[in-house]
Motif scaffolding. Structure first.
Motif, PDB file in Angstrom:
ATOM      1  N   GLU A  29       0.835  -1.205   0.000  1.00 12.34           N
ATOM      2  CA  GLU A  29       0.000   0.000   0.000  1.00 12.34           C
ATOM      3  C   GLU A  29       0.870   1.256   0.000  1.00 12.34           C
ATOM      4  N   GLN A  31       3.891   1.594  -1.227  1.00 14.74           N
ATOM      5  CA  GLN A  31       4.488   1.751  -2.558  1.00 14.74           C
ATOM      6  C   GLN A  31       3.458   2.304  -3.546  1.00 14.74           C
ATOM      7  N   MET A  32       2.253   1.759  -3.545  1.00 15.83           N
ATOM      8  CA  MET A  32       1.233   2.177  -4.502  1.00 15.83           C
ATOM      9  C   MET A  32       0.757   3.604  -4.257  1.00 15.83           C
ATOM     10  N   VAL A 125      -4.693   2.293  -9.656  1.00 14.22           N
ATOM     11  CA  VAL A 125      -4.231   3.450  -8.893  1.00 14.22           C
ATOM     12  C   VAL A 125      -4.808   4.698  -9.554  1.00 14.22           C
ATOM     13  N   PRO A 133      -1.006  10.010  -5.811  1.00 14.64           N
ATOM     14  CA  PRO A 133      -1.902   8.864  -5.683  1.00 14.64           C
ATOM     15  C   PRO A 133      -2.933   9.117  -4.577  1.00 14.64           C
ATOM     16  N   TYR A 136      -5.688   3.383  -4.120  1.00  8.87           N
ATOM     17  CA  TYR A 136      -5.167   2.107  -4.592  1.00  8.87           C
ATOM     18  C   TYR A 136      -6.322   1.140  -4.378  1.00  8.87           C
ATOM     19  N   ARG A 138      -8.569  -2.517  -5.325  1.00 11.23           N
ATOM     20  CA  ARG A 138      -8.700  -3.860  -5.887  1.00 11.23           C
ATOM     21  C   ARG A 138     -10.181  -4.195  -5.937  1.00 11.23           C
TER      22      ARG A 138
END
Length: 152
Positions: A29, A31-32, A125, A133, A136, A138
């Motif tokens: 999370e 990183q994104m 993203v 950002p 993130y 899914r």
């Protein structure tokens, strides 16, 4: 955007949020979302419906600097409206990865499909107008109820 796309197809979209919390982010999370591991994030999980029929399960992770996000999401029952209330008037998709999967038992119950039925998993993203950002996400779509079209 979920509701806008469904409305364009003559359908009514809605969400049922099953989880709203603020917690430390994990390494993926971070990183994104361009954060440091352990920074606060807001997590929204739920079910997306089209005309009352389950269409998708989702998990959205948003940066903790969006002060009051969980309260806004609870009040508006919309991630887009909650982002707007937190000062993010618009956002764009930076990336999307779609993979075919098979529904596990939990997904099958929520989506009202057989266990092992095909689902499409989207990992995406979104960026705000400054390129930061802001989400993130899914999403697991019931494979027989959705057609995803990607365009520039």
């Amino acid at each position: 955007r979920f509701s806008q796309n469904l409305a364009a197809a003559g359908r009514t979209g809605s969400h049922r949020f099953t989880r709203l919390e603020t917690r430390p982010c994990d390494a993926v999370e971070a990183q994104m979302l361009d954060l440091s591991p352990g920074d606060p994030v807001h997590v929204v999980e739920g079910l997306s419906l089209a005309d009352g029929q389950p269409l998708a399960l989702f998990r959205s992770v948003l940066p903790g600097w969006l002060a009051g996000f969980c309260d806004q999401a609870r009040d508006h029952q919309s991630i887009t409206a909650a982002l707007a209330a937190c000062g993010v008037a618009d956002y764009t998709r930076a990336s999307t990865r779609i993979t075919a999967k098979l529904a596990n038992a939990t997904q099958a119950v929520a989506l009202q499909i057989p266990q092992g039925a095909p689902v499409l998993r989207s990992v995406a993203v979104n960026l705000d107008d400054r390129g930061r950002p802001v989400e993130y996400g899914r999403t697991w779509f019931a494979g027989d109820r959705v057609s995803l079209v990607l365009a520039d």
